[in-house]
Scaffold this motif. Sequence first.
Motif, mmCIF file in Angstrom:
data_model
loop_
_atom_site.group_PDB
_atom_site.id
_atom_site.type_symbol
_atom_site.label_atom_id
_atom_site.label_comp_id
_atom_site.label_asym_id
_atom_site.label_seq_id
_atom_site.Cartn_x
_atom_site.Cartn_y
_atom_site.Cartn_z
ATOM 1 N N HIS A 180 0.838 -1.198 0.000
ATOM 2 C CA HIS A 180 0.000 0.000 0.000
ATOM 3 C C HIS A 180 0.875 1.251 0.000
ATOM 4 O O HIS A 180 1.689 1.444 0.906
ATOM 5 C CB HIS A 180 -0.917 0.008 1.230
ATOM 6 N N TRP A 181 0.717 2.069 -1.037
ATOM 7 C CA TRP A 181 1.393 3.359 -1.090
ATOM 8 C C TRP A 181 0.619 4.264 -2.031
ATOM 9 O O TRP A 181 -0.126 3.820 -2.898
ATOM 10 C CB TRP A 181 2.848 3.235 -1.518
ATOM 11 N N ASN A 182 0.761 5.556 -1.826
ATOM 12 C CA ASN A 182 -0.025 6.569 -2.532
ATOM 13 C C ASN A 182 0.807 7.175 -3.661
ATOM 14 O O ASN A 182 1.728 7.953 -3.417
ATOM 15 C CB ASN A 182 -0.470 7.658 -1.549
ATOM 16 N N SER A 183 0.490 6.813 -4.900
ATOM 17 C CA SER A 183 1.258 7.306 -6.045
ATOM 18 C C SER A 183 1.075 8.816 -6.230
ATOM 19 O O SER A 183 1.975 9.500 -6.726
ATOM 20 C CB SER A 183 0.849 6.571 -7.320
ATOM 21 N N LEU A 184 -0.086 9.357 -5.822
ATOM 22 C CA LEU A 184 -0.323 10.794 -5.940
ATOM 23 C C LEU A 184 0.619 11.569 -5.015
ATOM 24 O O LEU A 184 1.190 12.594 -5.402
ATOM 25 C CB LEU A 184 -1.783 11.098 -5.601
ATOM 26 N N ALA A 185 0.784 11.069 -3.800
ATOM 27 C CA ALA A 185 1.701 11.721 -2.859
ATOM 28 C C ALA A 185 3.143 11.642 -3.345
ATOM 29 O O ALA A 185 3.920 12.593 -3.202
ATOM 30 C CB ALA A 185 1.569 11.078 -1.479
ATOM 31 N N LEU A 186 3.508 10.519 -3.956
ATOM 32 C CA LEU A 186 4.867 10.357 -4.478
ATOM 33 C C LEU A 186 5.119 11.311 -5.640
ATOM 34 O O LEU A 186 6.214 11.869 -5.770
ATOM 35 C CB LEU A 186 5.086 8.912 -4.924
ATOM 36 N N ALA A 187 4.104 11.509 -6.492
ATOM 37 C CA ALA A 187 4.252 12.441 -7.611
ATOM 38 C C ALA A 187 4.472 13.864 -7.104
ATOM 39 O O ALA A 187 5.283 14.615 -7.665
ATOM 40 C CB ALA A 187 3.024 12.382 -8.506
ATOM 41 N N LYS A 188 3.768 14.229 -6.037
ATOM 42 C CA LYS A 188 3.932 15.565 -5.460
ATOM 43 C C LYS A 188 5.345 15.755 -4.910
ATOM 44 O O LYS A 188 5.973 16.804 -5.121
ATOM 45 C CB LYS A 188 2.907 15.764 -4.345
ATOM 46 N N ILE A 189 5.859 14.736 -4.230
ATOM 47 C CA ILE A 189 7.227 14.818 -3.691
ATOM 48 C C ILE A 189 8.244 14.918 -4.822
ATOM 49 O O ILE A 189 9.181 15.724 -4.775
ATOM 50 C CB ILE A 189 7.516 13.593 -2.804
ATOM 51 N N LEU A 190 8.051 14.108 -5.860
ATOM 52 C CA LEU A 190 8.987 14.116 -6.981
ATOM 53 C C LEU A 190 8.990 15.462 -7.686
ATOM 54 O O LEU A 190 10.051 15.986 -8.052
ATOM 55 C CB LEU A 190 8.623 13.001 -7.960
ATOM 56 N N LEU A 191 7.821 16.058 -7.868
ATOM 57 C CA LEU A 191 7.754 17.377 -8.496
ATOM 58 C C LEU A 191 8.512 18.410 -7.665
ATOM 59 O O LEU A 191 9.229 19.251 -8.215
ATOM 60 C CB LEU A 191 6.296 17.803 -8.671
ATOM 61 N N GLY A 192 8.368 18.329 -6.348
ATOM 62 C CA GLY A 192 9.096 19.260 -5.489
ATOM 63 C C GLY A 192 10.600 19.130 -5.635
ATOM 64 O O GLY A 192 11.327 20.135 -5.648
ATOM 65 N N LEU A 193 11.081 17.905 -5.770
ATOM 66 C CA LEU A 193 12.524 17.684 -5.952
ATOM 67 C C LEU A 193 12.995 18.210 -7.307
ATOM 68 O O LEU A 193 14.103 18.743 -7.424
ATOM 69 C CB LEU A 193 12.842 16.193 -5.830
ATOM 70 N N LEU A 194 12.153 18.056 -8.333
ATOM 71 C CA LEU A 194 12.543 18.512 -9.670
ATOM 72 C C LEU A 194 12.498 20.033 -9.781
ATOM 73 O O LEU A 194 13.339 20.637 -10.456
ATOM 74 C CB LEU A 194 11.620 17.888 -10.719
ATOM 75 N N ILE A 195 11.513 20.645 -9.124
ATOM 76 C CA ILE A 195 11.418 22.108 -9.148
ATOM 77 C C ILE A 195 12.693 22.735 -8.596
ATOM 78 O O ILE A 195 13.144 23.796 -9.058
ATOM 79 C CB ILE A 195 10.194 22.581 -8.332
ATOM 80 N N ALA A 196 13.301 22.068 -7.620
ATOM 81 C CA ALA A 196 14.534 22.597 -7.013
ATOM 82 C C ALA A 196 15.689 22.628 -8.005
ATOM 83 O O ALA A 196 16.681 23.330 -7.789
ATOM 84 C CB ALA A 196 14.910 21.749 -5.792
ATOM 85 N N LEU A 197 15.597 21.874 -9.105
ATOM 86 C CA LEU A 197 16.660 21.846 -10.108
ATOM 87 C C LEU A 197 16.588 23.017 -11.081
ATOM 88 O O LEU A 197 17.540 23.263 -11.827
ATOM 89 C CB LEU A 197 16.586 20.536 -10.912
ATOM 90 N N LEU A 198 15.450 23.715 -11.102
ATOM 91 C CA LEU A 198 15.277 24.804 -12.063
ATOM 92 C C LEU A 198 16.149 26.001 -11.700
ATOM 93 O O LEU A 198 16.244 26.383 -10.526
ATOM 94 C CB LEU A 198 13.813 25.250 -12.107
ATOM 95 N N PRO A 199 16.792 26.610 -12.696
ATOM 96 C CA PRO A 199 17.555 27.837 -12.428
ATOM 97 C C PRO A 199 16.632 28.953 -11.971
ATOM 98 O O PRO A 199 15.425 28.931 -12.218
ATOM 99 C CB PRO A 199 18.184 28.168 -13.793
ATOM 100 N N GLU A 200 17.200 29.927 -11.324
ATOM 101 C CA GLU A 200 16.420 31.059 -10.841
ATOM 102 C C GLU A 200 15.765 31.791 -12.012
ATOM 103 O O GLU A 200 16.388 31.993 -13.061
ATOM 104 C CB GLU A 200 17.321 32.022 -10.057
ATOM 105 N N LYS A 201 14.507 32.163 -11.864
ATOM 106 C CA LYS A 201 13.714 32.885 -12.855
ATOM 107 C C LYS A 201 13.390 32.036 -14.088
ATOM 108 O O LYS A 201 12.854 32.571 -15.078
ATOM 109 C CB LYS A 201 14.403 34.183 -13.274
ATOM 110 N N PHE A 202 13.700 30.747 -14.074
ATOM 111 C CA PHE A 202 13.320 29.886 -15.198
ATOM 112 C C PHE A 202 11.843 29.527 -15.061
ATOM 113 O O PHE A 202 11.396 29.154 -13.973
ATOM 114 C CB PHE A 202 14.172 28.613 -15.207
ATOM 115 N N PRO A 203 11.058 29.651 -16.116
ATOM 116 C CA PRO A 203 9.613 29.381 -15.992
ATOM 117 C C PRO A 203 9.334 27.905 -15.714
ATOM 118 O O PRO A 203 10.119 27.027 -16.081
ATOM 119 C CB PRO A 203 9.059 29.796 -17.363
#
Length: 222
Positions: free
Chosen positions: A66-89
Amino acid sequence: MTADILAVLSSFAPEFSQPTFKNIQILLNGAIVCRGARRISSILRVMGLSFGSNFSKYHRVLNRAHWNSLALAKILLGLLIALLPEKFPILIAIDETLERRKGKKIKAKGLYRDAVRSSHSNVVTSFGLKWECMSLIVPLPWCKRPWALPFFSVLAPSKKSNEKAGIRHKTSLDWARQMVKAVSRWLKRPFILLGDGAYACMDLAIACVKREVALISRLRLD
């Protein structure tokens, strides 16, 4: 497994039980070093666990645990957003992909156009599962072109399988609208949604406008 990989994986640990998370680390480590098809049997073989008597516990990670794929997607997006350069859309691409599968036990399968095998003059269809996928566009230092890193996938069952199960059928655009709503709640900030001509739909555009999302697609002149 290196300390850097463990540090990334630790972000997902709260969403799993301790035994399941331990098995996931083994499967992921084996998937990285495995050559060819990354089946669980191949992963266990490369990890030296092919003769273990309790190999079924690794299969249960995907079909019983039992695990929540929606919660995992949210965590993964947060980790990827951190890779974006400053002011990058924030650019998020959406598209559908076909996972070729057939057999009586594959309940959500349908017959779809196979984009990989088809051409402009020849349309090839294949049985399989259709997934709606969102990817974050991220520029990487070692590549001139940005990469699309998937973070959110939703299964879109075929109309026939939904009718058989007595479930209201949702089109690809219906699933796209729900995914936009979810990502908008996660980010709490505007972003740009990129899609091909299949997503040039007024209903999707209205859903995007309500959530300060800019939709870029191949829109018809009318």
